[in-house]
Write an enzyme that holds these catalytic residues in place. Structure first.
Site, PDB file in Angstrom:
ATOM      1  CE1 TYR A 118     -21.091  34.074 -23.990  1.00  0.00           C
ATOM      2  CE2 TYR A 118     -21.941  31.835 -24.124  1.00  0.00           C
ATOM      3  CZ  TYR A 118     -21.240  32.890 -24.682  1.00  0.00           C
ATOM      4  OH  TYR A 118     -20.686  32.733 -25.924  1.00  0.00           O
ATOM      5  CG  HIS A 130     -15.226  34.485 -24.235  1.00  0.00           C
ATOM      6  ND1 HIS A 130     -16.286  34.464 -23.360  1.00  0.00           N
ATOM      7  CD2 HIS A 130     -15.783  34.750 -25.436  1.00  0.00           C
ATOM      8  CE1 HIS A 130     -17.417  34.688 -24.002  1.00  0.00           C
ATOM      9  NE2 HIS A 130     -17.134  34.880 -25.277  1.00  0.00           N
TER      10      HIS A 130
END
Length: 282
Positions: free
Chosen positions: A49, A107
């Site tokens: 992110y 992830h």
């Protein structure tokens, strides 16, 4: 706030704040500060992110004690090799300005998953991470990891919302004592969700918004939710979901909205190849 007990005994808030697609560090910092000011205690970020620094600054500036915050981050697949994963964990800790993470996830379900998982297991034993989990794993990949590891993932964070309800997968996770967590719980605005007639009708019954109805629906399914917003009033609204309960009839009405198709299709070779080409550096 309601809490769930993970399979390692950790207590996790069932509703938190996600910061996906908040690219500006200052906006991230302010969003985290606003969230913590208004009662959020679960913050979810990721190395991919590119805003871990903003999250860390927001926590530091909030005045809320670190011990009272449940902080999650995630390792991107290109750092899954065992040695790279160890470095990735330390990088997240440094950027977040903390000496431990409450939860750290793999992830994506691609790459050297087992090498990365071994690094997470070791970091957990060393006290750098309190709980370890995964994200985006279907039941088959989750089964493989559980069968070949010494630690069962505490969390599997996957796409779940009214149009992609993942009923079988949620039940399977629960059967394996893995807590389901929903990313994109509001479908990222897809399918004109906020104007859906069924959701609006249910909301009017309880004097709640569509977003509040959807979050309540997920909570009652035993799913952890991490809605994202950079607007303080929406943050306040999203957390105001613990003063009502949907009836069985309303839960069943929402169940009829399932289209069984999400944004991410991990059974599609083209989608997986796209992930394998998506390399990030932070």
């Amino acid at each position: 706030m309601d809490y769930v007990t993970l399979n390692d005994g950790m207590m996790m808030p069932q509703l938190g704040l996600g910061v996906y697609q908040i690219d500006d560090q200052n906006v991230t910092k302010q969003t985290v500060m606003d969230g913590l000011k208004n009662g959020y205690r679960l913050i979810d970020t990721a190395s991919a992110y590119f805003n871990e620094e903003g999250v860390g600054e927001g926590i530091k500036a909030s005045g809320v004690a670190r011990k009272d915050i449940f902080l999650t981050s995630k390792l991107w697949w290109q750092d899954y090799a065992y040695e790279d994963a160890k470095k990735g964990i330390d990088t997240s800790l440094e950027k977040l300005g903390t000496d431990y993470l409450d939860l750290y996830l793999l992830h994506q379900p691609v790459g050297d998953i087992f090498g990365a998982w071994r690094a997470l297991e070791e970091a957990q034993k060393a006290g750098k991470i309190r709980s370890i989990g995964v994200s985006n794993m279907n039941s088959g990949r989750l089964t493989d990891l559980i069968a070949n590891s010494s630690v069962v993932p505490s969390i599997n964070q996957v796409e779940i919302h009214p149009f992609f309800q993942e009923k079988d997968q949620v039940e399977y996770m629960k059967s394996q004592n893995v807590t389901p967590e929903a990313w994109g719980p509001l479908a990222q605005g897809a399918h004109d969700i906020f104007n859906n007639s069924i959701l609006k009708e249910i909301g009017e019954k309880y004097n709640k918004s569509v977003a509040q109805v959807v979050l309540r629906w997920l909570l009652q399914r035993g799913v952890v939710v991490i809605p994202k917003s950079t607007h303080e009033q929406r943050l306040i609204q999203n957390i105001d979901v613990f003063d009502f309960k949907l009836s069985d009839d309303d839960m069943n009405k929402i169940a009829t909205l399932d289209l069984n198709k999400g944004v991410a299709d991990y059974s599609d070779p083209d989608f997986v190849n796209m992930l394998l080409k998506l390399r990030v550096r932070n």
